[in-house]
Scaffold this motif. Structure first.
Motif, PDB file in Angstrom:
ATOM      1  N   GLN A  22      -8.475  -3.774   3.458  1.00 56.93           N
ATOM      2  CA  GLN A  22      -8.378  -3.863   2.001  1.00 56.93           C
ATOM      3  C   GLN A  22      -8.179  -2.473   1.384  1.00 56.93           C
ATOM      4  O   GLN A  22      -7.376  -2.305   0.468  1.00 56.93           O
ATOM      5  CB  GLN A  22      -9.625  -4.533   1.417  1.00 56.93           C
ATOM      6  CG  GLN A  22      -9.724  -6.017   1.685  1.00 56.93           C
ATOM      7  CD  GLN A  22      -8.555  -6.781   1.085  1.00 56.93           C
ATOM      8  OE1 GLN A  22      -8.075  -6.473   0.008  1.00 56.93           O
ATOM      9  NE2 GLN A  22      -8.075  -7.783   1.831  1.00 56.93           N
ATOM     10  N   GLU A  23      -8.895  -1.479   1.869  1.00 54.91           N
ATOM     11  CA  GLU A  23      -8.730  -0.104   1.356  1.00 54.91           C
ATOM     12  C   GLU A  23      -7.332   0.421   1.671  1.00 54.91           C
ATOM     13  O   GLU A  23      -6.687   1.071   0.834  1.00 54.91           O
ATOM     14  CB  GLU A  23      -9.794   0.825   1.965  1.00 54.91           C
ATOM     15  CG  GLU A  23     -11.167   0.619   1.384  1.00 54.91           C
ATOM     16  CD  GLU A  23     -12.196   1.561   1.999  1.00 54.91           C
ATOM     17  OE1 GLU A  23     -11.794   2.615   2.551  1.00 54.91           O
ATOM     18  OE2 GLU A  23     -13.369   1.250   1.922  1.00 54.91           O
ATOM     19  N   ARG A  25      -4.681  -1.445   2.126  1.00 58.47           N
ATOM     20  CA  ARG A  25      -3.750  -2.204   1.274  1.00 58.47           C
ATOM     21  C   ARG A  25      -3.738  -1.634  -0.149  1.00 58.47           C
ATOM     22  O   ARG A  25      -2.683  -1.462  -0.758  1.00 58.47           O
ATOM     23  CB  ARG A  25      -4.180  -3.663   1.241  1.00 58.47           C
ATOM     24  CG  ARG A  25      -3.291  -4.565   0.415  1.00 58.47           C
ATOM     25  CD  ARG A  25      -3.782  -6.026   0.512  1.00 58.47           C
ATOM     26  NE  ARG A  25      -2.961  -6.898  -0.266  1.00 58.47           N
ATOM     27  CZ  ARG A  25      -3.189  -7.246  -1.517  1.00 58.47           C
ATOM     28  NH1 ARG A  25      -4.254  -6.794  -2.130  1.00 58.47           N
ATOM     29  NH2 ARG A  25      -2.370  -8.043  -2.161  1.00 58.47           N
ATOM     30  N   LYS A  26      -4.903  -1.309  -0.668  1.00 59.46           N
ATOM     31  CA  LYS A  26      -5.025  -0.741  -2.007  1.00 59.46           C
ATOM     32  C   LYS A  26      -4.294   0.604  -2.085  1.00 59.46           C
ATOM     33  O   LYS A  26      -3.532   0.860  -3.024  1.00 59.46           O
ATOM     34  CB  LYS A  26      -6.504  -0.582  -2.360  1.00 59.46           C
ATOM     35  CG  LYS A  26      -6.763  -0.049  -3.749  1.00 59.46           C
ATOM     36  CD  LYS A  26      -8.254   0.064  -3.993  1.00 59.46           C
ATOM     37  CE  LYS A  26      -8.551   0.754  -5.304  1.00 59.46           C
ATOM     38  NZ  LYS A  26      -9.958   0.991  -5.517  1.00 59.46           N
ATOM     39  N   SER A  27      -4.493   1.449  -1.083  1.00 58.05           N
ATOM     40  CA  SER A  27      -3.821   2.749  -1.053  1.00 58.05           C
ATOM     41  C   SER A  27      -2.310   2.572  -0.947  1.00 58.05           C
ATOM     42  O   SER A  27      -1.533   3.284  -1.595  1.00 58.05           O
ATOM     43  CB  SER A  27      -4.312   3.579   0.132  1.00 58.05           C
ATOM     44  OG  SER A  27      -5.667   3.868   0.006  1.00 58.05           O
ATOM     45  N   LEU A  29      -0.491  -0.032  -2.027  1.00 58.99           N
ATOM     46  CA  LEU A  29       0.030  -0.514  -3.305  1.00 58.99           C
ATOM     47  C   LEU A  29       0.116   0.621  -4.336  1.00 58.99           C
ATOM     48  O   LEU A  29       1.080   0.709  -5.103  1.00 58.99           O
ATOM     49  CB  LEU A  29      -0.833  -1.654  -3.832  1.00 58.99           C
ATOM     50  CG  LEU A  29      -0.712  -2.983  -3.074  1.00 58.99           C
ATOM     51  CD1 LEU A  29      -1.697  -4.006  -3.638  1.00 58.99           C
ATOM     52  CD2 LEU A  29       0.704  -3.514  -3.147  1.00 58.99           C
ATOM     53  N   GLU A  30      -0.878   1.504  -4.361  1.00 60.11           N
ATOM     54  CA  GLU A  30      -0.836   2.651  -5.263  1.00 60.11           C
ATOM     55  C   GLU A  30       0.342   3.560  -4.913  1.00 60.11           C
ATOM     56  O   GLU A  30       1.067   4.039  -5.798  1.00 60.11           O
ATOM     57  CB  GLU A  30      -2.153   3.439  -5.204  1.00 60.11           C
ATOM     58  CG  GLU A  30      -3.319   2.729  -5.858  1.00 60.11           C
ATOM     59  CD  GLU A  30      -4.641   3.477  -5.657  1.00 60.11           C
ATOM     60  OE1 GLU A  30      -4.623   4.576  -5.053  1.00 60.11           O
ATOM     61  OE2 GLU A  30      -5.667   2.968  -6.112  1.00 60.11           O
TER      62      GLU A  30
END
Length: 145
Positions: A22-23, A25-27, A29-30
């Protein structure tokens, strides 16, 4: 240092692996959002650069082609107007000279007739001051010469 490494390894297990993904994936997307924004800015800069180049070409064309042509045209027109003014001045002088000659001739004819008839004498200066004696018009006030 070993506890930090052990902590990073501890998140890799079956129970905590989803959190790491999840981390990540978040990075990701940013990063994608920043890349899209960067690409948009780059496109805007390329478009702006092309517009500036086009404007510079137009400015150079105006400075080096259009303005000199217009200046040459203006100089030519001024020269032609000066020439016309000189011609008009010469023509007016010629017309005025012709009027004076005719007035003097008319005055001489009158004088000779007056001498022959015995009537009063008119000299040439009086005849020219009165205007042309042939057509009876006074001297033209528009001619200032």
């Amino acid at each position: 240092s070993t506890s930090a490494g052990a902590k990073g390894v501890s998140l890799m297990g079956l129970g905590t692996g989803g959190q790491q993904i999840q981390e990540c994936r978040k990075s990701f997307l940013e990063a994608v959002e920043l890349l899209v924004e960067l690409a948009s800015l780059q496109t805007a800069f390329v478009t702006l650069d092309n517009a500036i180049k086009t404007t510079n070409r137009r400015v150079n064309a105006l400075e080096h082609v259009v303005v000199p042509k217009l200046e040459n045209t203006i100089a030519y027109i001024k020269g032609e107007l000066d020439e016309l003014e000189r011609e008009e001045f010469f023509r007016l002088k010629k017309v005025q000279g012709n009027k004076k000659k005719h007035a003097q001739k008319d005055a001489e004819i009158r004088k000779s007739r007056a001498d022959a008839d015995g009537s009063q004498d008119l000299d040439v200066s009086q005849a020219t001051a009165m205007g042309s004696l042939v057509d009876g018009r006074p001297e033209d006030p528009d001619i200032i010469f």
